[in-house]
Scaffold this motif. Sequence first.
Motif, PDB file in Angstrom:
ATOM      1  N   MET A   8       3.681  -8.177  -5.755  1.00 55.91           N
ATOM      2  CA  MET A   8       3.432  -8.451  -4.337  1.00 55.91           C
ATOM      3  C   MET A   8       4.016  -7.338  -3.469  1.00 55.91           C
ATOM      4  SD  MET A   8       1.409 -10.838  -3.584  1.00 55.91           S
ATOM      5  CE  MET A   8       1.627 -10.666  -1.827  1.00 55.91           C
ATOM      6  N   LEU A   9       5.161  -6.809  -3.848  1.00 55.41           N
ATOM      7  CA  LEU A   9       5.743  -5.703  -3.093  1.00 55.41           C
ATOM      8  C   LEU A   9       4.818  -4.488  -3.108  1.00 55.41           C
ATOM      9  CD1 LEU A   9       9.486  -5.937  -4.167  1.00 55.41           C
ATOM     10  CD2 LEU A   9       8.487  -6.573  -1.955  1.00 55.41           C
ATOM     11  N   VAL A  10       4.227  -4.219  -4.259  1.00 53.75           N
ATOM     12  CA  VAL A  10       3.284  -3.099  -4.376  1.00 53.75           C
ATOM     13  C   VAL A  10       2.048  -3.376  -3.524  1.00 53.75           C
ATOM     14  CG1 VAL A  10       1.779  -1.840  -5.967  1.00 53.75           C
ATOM     15  CG2 VAL A  10       4.105  -2.452  -6.672  1.00 53.75           C
ATOM     16  N   ILE A  11       1.530  -4.593  -3.604  1.00 49.97           N
ATOM     17  CA  ILE A  11       0.339  -4.963  -2.837  1.00 49.97           C
ATOM     18  C   ILE A  11       0.610  -4.852  -1.339  1.00 49.97           C
ATOM     19  CG2 ILE A  11      -1.185  -6.898  -2.253  1.00 49.97           C
ATOM     20  CD1 ILE A  11      -0.910  -7.734  -5.257  1.00 49.97           C
ATOM     21  N   GLU A  12       1.754  -5.335  -0.875  1.00 56.14           N
ATOM     22  CA  GLU A  12       2.088  -5.258   0.547  1.00 56.14           C
ATOM     23  C   GLU A  12       2.256  -3.819   1.003  1.00 56.14           C
ATOM     24  OE1 GLU A  12       5.429  -7.885   0.858  1.00 56.14           O
ATOM     25  OE2 GLU A  12       4.156  -9.662   0.752  1.00 56.14           O
ATOM     26  N   SER A  13       2.794  -2.966   0.152  1.00 50.32           N
ATOM     27  CA  SER A  13       2.913  -1.546   0.475  1.00 50.32           C
ATOM     28  C   SER A  13       1.524  -0.913   0.595  1.00 50.32           C
ATOM     29  CB  SER A  13       3.734  -0.832  -0.600  1.00 50.32           C
ATOM     30  OG  SER A  13       3.748   0.546  -0.366  1.00 50.32           O
ATOM     31  N   LEU A  14       0.649  -1.263  -0.326  1.00 51.28           N
ATOM     32  CA  LEU A  14      -0.724  -0.755  -0.262  1.00 51.28           C
ATOM     33  C   LEU A  14      -1.445  -1.284   0.980  1.00 51.28           C
ATOM     34  CD1 LEU A  14      -1.678  -1.052  -4.024  1.00 51.28           C
ATOM     35  CD2 LEU A  14      -1.444   1.074  -2.711  1.00 51.28           C
ATOM     36  N   LEU A  15      -1.171  -2.523   1.358  1.00 47.80           N
ATOM     37  CA  LEU A  15      -1.758  -3.088   2.575  1.00 47.80           C
ATOM     38  C   LEU A  15      -1.327  -2.281   3.794  1.00 47.80           C
ATOM     39  CD1 LEU A  15      -3.339  -5.246   4.145  1.00 47.80           C
ATOM     40  CD2 LEU A  15      -1.269  -6.669   4.059  1.00 47.80           C
TER      41      LEU A  15
END
Length: 66
Positions: A8-15
């Motif tokens: 989720m941290l990676v996904i939020e960074s990509l967002l």
Amino acid sequence: MKTNPEMMLVIESLLDSYRQEVESSPTKPLTKKIYIKNTENFVRWIAGSFHPGAKTRILRKRVKNK
């Protein structure tokens, strides 16, 4: 949650990166808003805090119960 907290941290960074890219594009403001909102909803769905159609179902129940 449909994934683990680390992902989720990676996904939020990509967002965040996606938001910046959309905002800096020559796309019209309304289109930018739609792109970002739909993507945010998808990320919320992954996190387990968004359920497609949930708000619509709640509003229908309220109208029906009046």
